[in-house]
Motif scaffolding. Structure first.
Motif, PDB file in Angstrom:
ATOM      1  N   LEU A  70      12.788  -4.626 -39.596  1.00 32.92           N
ATOM      2  CA  LEU A  70      12.510  -3.189 -39.610  1.00 32.92           C
ATOM      3  C   LEU A  70      12.227  -2.664 -38.201  1.00 32.92           C
ATOM      4  N   ARG A  71      11.536  -3.477 -37.384  1.00 31.23           N
ATOM      5  CA  ARG A  71      11.314  -3.066 -35.991  1.00 31.23           C
ATOM      6  C   ARG A  71      12.642  -2.993 -35.239  1.00 31.23           C
ATOM      7  N   ALA A  72      13.514  -3.968 -35.486  1.00 32.42           N
ATOM      8  CA  ALA A  72      14.830  -3.952 -34.824  1.00 32.42           C
ATOM      9  C   ALA A  72      15.672  -2.780 -35.318  1.00 32.42           C
ATOM     10  N   LEU A  73      15.547  -2.441 -36.597  1.00 30.53           N
ATOM     11  CA  LEU A  73      16.307  -1.317 -37.142  1.00 30.53           C
ATOM     12  C   LEU A  73      15.881  -0.002 -36.502  1.00 30.53           C
ATOM     13  N   ILE A  83      23.712  -2.270 -37.137  1.00 31.97           N
ATOM     14  CA  ILE A  83      23.118  -2.338 -38.474  1.00 31.97           C
ATOM     15  C   ILE A  83      23.773  -3.460 -39.275  1.00 31.97           C
ATOM     16  N   ALA A  84      25.101  -3.601 -39.165  1.00 30.16           N
ATOM     17  CA  ALA A  84      25.808  -4.674 -39.868  1.00 30.16           C
ATOM     18  C   ALA A  84      25.316  -6.040 -39.390  1.00 30.16           C
ATOM     19  N   GLU A  85      25.143  -6.188 -38.089  1.00 29.11           N
ATOM     20  CA  GLU A  85      24.641  -7.461 -37.550  1.00 29.11           C
ATOM     21  C   GLU A  85      23.216  -7.730 -38.015  1.00 29.11           C
ATOM     22  N   LEU A  86      22.394  -6.708 -38.020  1.00 25.08           N
ATOM     23  CA  LEU A  86      21.009  -6.856 -38.445  1.00 25.08           C
ATOM     24  C   LEU A  86      20.910  -7.234 -39.920  1.00 25.08           C
ATOM     25  N   LEU A  87      21.726  -6.594 -40.765  1.00 25.54           N
ATOM     26  CA  LEU A  87      21.720  -6.946 -42.185  1.00 25.54           C
ATOM     27  C   LEU A  87      22.171  -8.392 -42.387  1.00 25.54           C
ATOM     28  N   ARG A  88      23.181  -8.811 -41.640  1.00 25.42           N
ATOM     29  CA  ARG A  88      23.669 -10.189 -41.756  1.00 25.42           C
ATOM     30  C   ARG A  88      22.582 -11.180 -41.322  1.00 25.42           C
TER      31      ARG A  88
END
Length: 176
Positions: A70-73, A83-88
């Motif tokens: 969430l902090r990275a988002l 966002i795609a990389e973060l979700l993965r």
């Protein structure tokens, strides 16, 4: 008649009160429970509080990856590729690698929707998530909100649920 002067042996009321001994101080009342039943109930309540605190601490520790995601988002500024990389990355932490790493396309979106109490990765949001990693896409706050909801509310895999999760559907024929 002559008046007699008071003698020094006469005592007055204030003198008598000054001669009184102070009352004894009562014993301090113990705040510790007196009966065995009360002591055992207090001990059980203490164990219950300690167990709940241990569970809360364990939950806090196991959700550290969610807080980090969430902090990275918050720093990606609606960029679909990030966002795609973060979700993965978040899914790789929460689920076994062999179930997540090979997912692409609509199977990846099905995986996200299946492990989440919503259906946010369908339509334009899902298409933006898939295409954003490969070509420039306009920023969508709906994608950021869907990613935030998924990070906060996805159901983490347990050993029994890991067997029942979505598997990649790749048909590989064995040729001899």
């Amino acid at each position: 008649m002559t008046q007699s002067k008071p003698t020094t042996t006469e005592t007055t009321l204030p003198d008598l009160i000054a001669q009184l001994a102070p009352p004894p101080v009562p014993e301090a009342i113990s705040l510790w429970p007196q009966t065995p039943l009360a002591k055992s109930l207090l001990l059980m309540a203490l164990f219950l509080v300690l167990a709940l605190a241990a569970l809360a601490y364990r939950r806090y520790r196991t959700n550290a990856y969610r807080r980090a995601a969430l902090r990275a988002l918050d720093t990606v500024a609606d960029d679909p590729a990030q966002i795609a990389e973060l979700l993965r990355r978040t899914a790789l932490v929460a689920y076994p690698r062999d179930q997540v790493a090979g997912l692409t396309g609509s199977v990846w979106l099905d995986f996200l929707n299946h492990h989440y109490p919503g259906n946010a990765f369908t339509g334009a949001v899902g298409e933006t998530l898939l295409q954003g990693a490969y070509r420039p896409c306009p920023a969508q706050s709906a994608l950021t909100n869907a990613a935030r909801d998924w990070i906060q509310h996805h159901v983490k895999a347990t050993p029994s649920s890991a067997k029942n999760s979505v598997q990649p559907t790749a048909s590989v024929e064995k040729t001899s």
